[in-house]
Design a protein around this motif. Structure first.
Motif, mmCIF file in Angstrom:
data_model
loop_
_atom_site.group_PDB
_atom_site.id
_atom_site.type_symbol
_atom_site.label_atom_id
_atom_site.label_comp_id
_atom_site.label_asym_id
_atom_site.label_seq_id
_atom_site.Cartn_x
_atom_site.Cartn_y
_atom_site.Cartn_z
ATOM 1 N N LEU B 22 0.858 -1.177 0.000
ATOM 2 C CA LEU B 22 0.000 0.000 0.000
ATOM 3 C C LEU B 22 0.901 1.236 0.000
ATOM 4 O O LEU B 22 1.471 1.606 1.019
ATOM 5 N N ILE B 35 -10.319 4.141 2.114
ATOM 6 C CA ILE B 35 -9.886 2.759 2.332
ATOM 7 C C ILE B 35 -9.801 2.475 3.831
ATOM 8 O O ILE B 35 -10.213 1.409 4.307
ATOM 9 N N LEU B 43 -13.012 -5.713 3.173
ATOM 10 C CA LEU B 43 -11.740 -5.950 2.475
ATOM 11 C C LEU B 43 -11.625 -7.422 2.068
ATOM 12 O O LEU B 43 -11.135 -7.745 0.978
ATOM 13 N N GLY B 84 -13.942 -3.603 -7.397
ATOM 14 C CA GLY B 84 -13.788 -2.361 -6.637
ATOM 15 C C GLY B 84 -14.872 -1.355 -6.977
ATOM 16 O O GLY B 84 -15.528 -0.796 -6.092
ATOM 17 N N ASP B 242 -5.823 -2.544 -9.388
ATOM 18 C CA ASP B 242 -5.733 -2.242 -7.967
ATOM 19 C C ASP B 242 -7.160 -2.074 -7.453
ATOM 20 O O ASP B 242 -7.820 -1.069 -7.713
ATOM 21 N N LEU B 244 -8.319 -1.518 -4.618
ATOM 22 C CA LEU B 244 -8.551 -0.446 -3.640
ATOM 23 C C LEU B 244 -8.780 0.896 -4.328
ATOM 24 O O LEU B 244 -9.700 1.638 -3.966
ATOM 25 N N TYR B 247 -12.128 0.909 -6.094
ATOM 26 C CA TYR B 247 -13.204 1.209 -5.150
ATOM 27 C C TYR B 247 -13.220 2.694 -4.795
ATOM 28 O O TYR B 247 -14.253 3.365 -4.885
ATOM 29 N N ALA B 248 -12.071 3.214 -4.390
ATOM 30 C CA ALA B 248 -12.037 4.550 -3.784
ATOM 31 C C ALA B 248 -12.389 5.648 -4.789
ATOM 32 O O ALA B 248 -13.182 6.554 -4.494
ATOM 33 N N TYR B 303 -3.386 -8.252 -4.381
ATOM 34 C CA TYR B 303 -4.296 -7.974 -3.269
ATOM 35 C C TYR B 303 -4.149 -9.033 -2.177
ATOM 36 O O TYR B 303 -4.175 -8.727 -0.982
#
Lengths: 374, 377
Positions: B22, B35, B43, B84, B242, B244, B247-248, B303
């Protein structure tokens, strides 16, 4: 013919001088049956609005207004349909009355208009689209034929597509390329669509409301050369369902059938023929998909001869379909082959030549002569 | 300026390195709180969904090879982009997929056997979006759905179903399409309408580098994310492998959309590790080296490494693998049980209202088929 509105009746009613076109009404098109039942005792008597003399453009405007008043989910979408009122002024005044959230001047992209209308219909809206000119519908052809026409079947009937696409179409106005086309056959060929075309102000007033009330997509072809001539509009009685054809002139020797602006041409041909001692019946198709063959076959069974006339290219046309179907279903009644009078199979020519391209009363009568010679 | 010297670049926003660390890129730092707000269960769910997606791909491809499906559309390699972004949507949101977003549908509650029915040739649609978490039907004509999604988002606006200030009620629209689709007129018209009406909408481009056999360089000389600015909306390029950042960034864009701040375009850089469909042969147009490059950027492996670094147990991963296998086996079993519909289905629902040709032709076909009953021995 039940409750058919022929010219004489309408002229008589107009002479009686009713008024009330501008009065809001909660009458929905589907309830406006010709023979209205006695209203329940408690409710006020239905307002009689009478017969008015309107141009087709004004009649469609009035019909759109009724639809906007009757259902808040009805939206108008198109190019220049807001403050300008459309290039033919068919939506004049509606933006001012209903606001820009009901009358949308959209970005200039036909596929975008139809595609977003599909999304709006998924959300429960009933979009009514104006395509500015016939020849400009093709950027939207994909959305209409691969998306709009199939959403209901793809959703197993759980989703309806109550979208109306208004298309000013046809020649006789001396305009430039792509402004005088008759593309209705492309859409009549496509399953999942309905296609109609009024020939007079009265039908236009009612058919636009019935098209908007339909839960299926309707291509509404407006014969632009007929926008301006005025005619009687009975604001109380529609007379016929959306997909019914109608005998507009009775005769015994030969049947002429057409739609949109061609109906006026056929009536002129019938007048000339009458002077020559020939009795001609004229059928106004009104609905191109589905086609109401009942009155047509009934007519052919009586006259034994049929001429199909259309502004559109003849090859693989509405006229071709009618000729084939009548040959199948009225074979033993026919005294002559079904003949077609069409636009030629060329691009719509420069306007200076359009009178030779478009079927005229004389070209229709030439076909009448051929049919009677058998 | 010579073309070779023109600079059209965009930073790739990333939280998780290909090695599974990360380490936010400068543009990604603002997304870290989103996150940090996720609990362990969520997660873990990301990993579980990516694993299920990959396992289902194997099942789908096998079914096709065995003649049980007309076609299978793999999403192998695109799991992070899909999982995500799908988890970024709220229940009231509407999702318009292309035809490769199987796991997105499953996250919204779609039974994947419905997708099998579509690819098995027993339906033209397969589900009712009202029953599948507002996950709309697949659209096979490229980019057509972008306009539908924009129209739907316009409807949300007109209804007052968005931008009221209540994020639990305000709805937004998320639409998926691919790098090939970005060349379609409809994809561009959708951006025009979305920008013009400031729709509550996120355009999510999965740039998987290939439109069947044609590389993305044929579709665009510059990053696709730059097209957002051209239409008057933010455009963000993310590392689509990725989960994360997928998603973000999607979460943030959807929240902005539902708050009335207009549409966003996201370009997720990913790679179609498999063929376009089972009818495709990627060895004819791309190199082993390229595939190897992307294998090292595998979304699930990185991941998993990160989850392990946070203390996820081997038992957890084994459990997920077993669950994914069970789901795939169950879908396979039920796919094989899908029956051929009766012939009424040809005519039913072509129109919402009665139509004479449907009645006539259905009756004719019935009579024709029945004429053989008890006929020839």
């Amino acid at each position: 013919m039940s409750a058919g509105i022929d010219e004489e009746v309408r002229v008589t009613d107009v002479a009686n001088g009713a008024s009330g076109l501008d009065t809001p009404s909660d009458t929905r098109p589907t309830e406006a049956a010709p023979s209205a039942a006695t209203p329940p005792v408690d409710s006020p008597a239905p307002e009689v609005r009478g017969v008015h003399t309107l141009s087709m453009a004004k009649a469609i405007n009035a019909g759109l207004r009724e639809a906007l008043l009757g259902d808040e989910k009805v939206l108008l979408m198109g190019e220049d349909i807001g403050p300008l009122g459309g290039v033919f002024r068919v939506t004049e005044g509606l933006s001012a009355e209903f606001g820009e959230k009901r009358v949308l001047d959209t970005p200039l992209a036909e596929s975008g208009i139809v595609g977003t209308a599909i999304g709006l219909a998924m959300r429960g809206y009933r979009p009514v689209i104006e395509i500015q000119f016939d020849g400009f519908i093709f950027p939207a052809f994909d959305q209409i034929t691969t998306q709009l026409s199939r959403q209901t079947v793809r959703h197993d009937g759980t989703l309806s597509m109550p979208i109306v696409i208004r298309v000013p179409y046809g020649g006789h106005i001396g305009s430039i390329e792509h402004h005088q086309e008759s593309p209705e056959a492309y859409f009549a060929h496509t399953p999942g669509l309905r296609v109609v075309s009024p020939s007079n102000p009265h039908d236009a007033y009612w058919m636009i409301q019935e098209a908007i009330a339909s839960n299926d997509p309707v291509l509404f072809f407006e014969p632009k050369s007929r926008y301006w001539p005025k005619g009687p509009v009975d604001l109380d009685h529609s007379g016929l369902p959306l997909h019914a054809s109608r005998v507009v002139r009775h005769g015994t020797d030969v049947t002429l059938v057409g739609h949109g602006a061609m109906v006026a041409t056929l009536l002129q041909a019938a007048d000339i023929a009458a002077e020559e001692g020939r009795s001609v019946e004229v059928v106004d198709l009104r609905s191109l998909s589905p086609i109401d063959y009942g009155p047509l076959l009934d007519s052919v069974n009586r006259t034994g001869r049929l001429i199909v006339a259309q502004e559109a290219y003849g090859n693989v046309s509405i006229g071709s379909e009618i000729a084939a179907t009548v040959a199948e279903r009225a074979f033993y009644s026919l005294e002559a082959p079904v003949l077609r009078v069409s636009g030629f199979d060329t691009p719509f020519p420069p306007a200076a030549l359009e009178t030779e391209f478009l079927p005229s009363p004389d070209r229709v009568l030439e076909a009448v002569d051929r049919a009677l010679a058998y | 300026m010579p073309a070779s010297e023109r600079d059209f670049t965009a930073p790739t926003v990333q939280l998780l390195t290909p090695e599974g660390e990360l380490r936010a890129t400068p543009e990604a730092e603002a997304y870290l709180p989103l996150i940090e707000a996720l609990d362990d269960a969520t997660l873990q769910r990301f990993h579980r969904d990516m694993t299920v997606s990959r396992r289902l791909d194997v099942a789908g491809a096998n079914l096709q090879r065995q003649g049980q499906l007309a076609l299978w559309v793999p999403s192998l390699g695109q799991e992070a982009a899909q999982v995500g972004s799908a988890h970024a949507a709220r229940p009231q949101d509407h999702i318009f997929p292309s035809y490769r977003e199987h796991i997105v549908g499953m996250i919204r509650g779609l039974d994947p056997v419905r997708i099998m029915a579509l690819l098995r040739g027993t339906t033209l649609g397969g589900w009712n979006p009202e029953e599948t978490g507002n996950f709309h039907l697949y659209t096979l004509v490229l980019a057509s759905q972008t306009l539908h999604s924009t129209g739907y988002a316009m409807g949300l606006q007109f209804d007052g179903a968005t931008a009221t200030g209540d994020p639990d009620a305000d709805a937004a629209v998320l639409v998926y399409y691919g790098d090939g689709s970005t060349s379609q007129g409809d994809a561009n018209e959708a951006l025009v309408f979305a920008s013009s009406y400031q729709t509550p909408q996120v355009f999510f481009i999965q740039n998987n580098q290939w439109a069947i056999s044609v590389p993305v360089s044929r579709q665009s000389r510059s990053p696709l994310s730059l097209r957002g600015g051209g239409f008057g909306m933010p455009g963000i390029r993310i590392d689509g492998n990725d989960v994360l950042i997928s998603y973000a960034v999607t979460r943030q864009a959807l929240e902005e959309a539902r708050a009335g701040e207009g549409p966003t375009l996201i370009e997720a850089l990913t790679y179609r590790m498999g063929a376009h469909t089972t009818a495709d042969d990627p060895t004819k147009y791309r190199t082993d080296a390229e595939v190897e490059y992307w294998q090292q950027r595998d979304p699930i492996a990185r991941y998993r490494t990160w989850l392990e670094s946070r203390g996820a147990s081997a038992a957890f991963f084994a459990e997920v693998d077993e669950e994914a296998s069970d789901i795939a086996a169950d879908v396979r079993r039920r796919a094989l049980e899908i029956t051929v519909p009766t012939r009424e289905k040809i005519f039913a629902h072509v129109y919402s209202e009665a139509h004479p040709l449907m009645v006539e032709q259905a009756a004719w076909l019935d009579a024709f088929e029945n004429s053989f009953d008890g006929g020839a021995e």
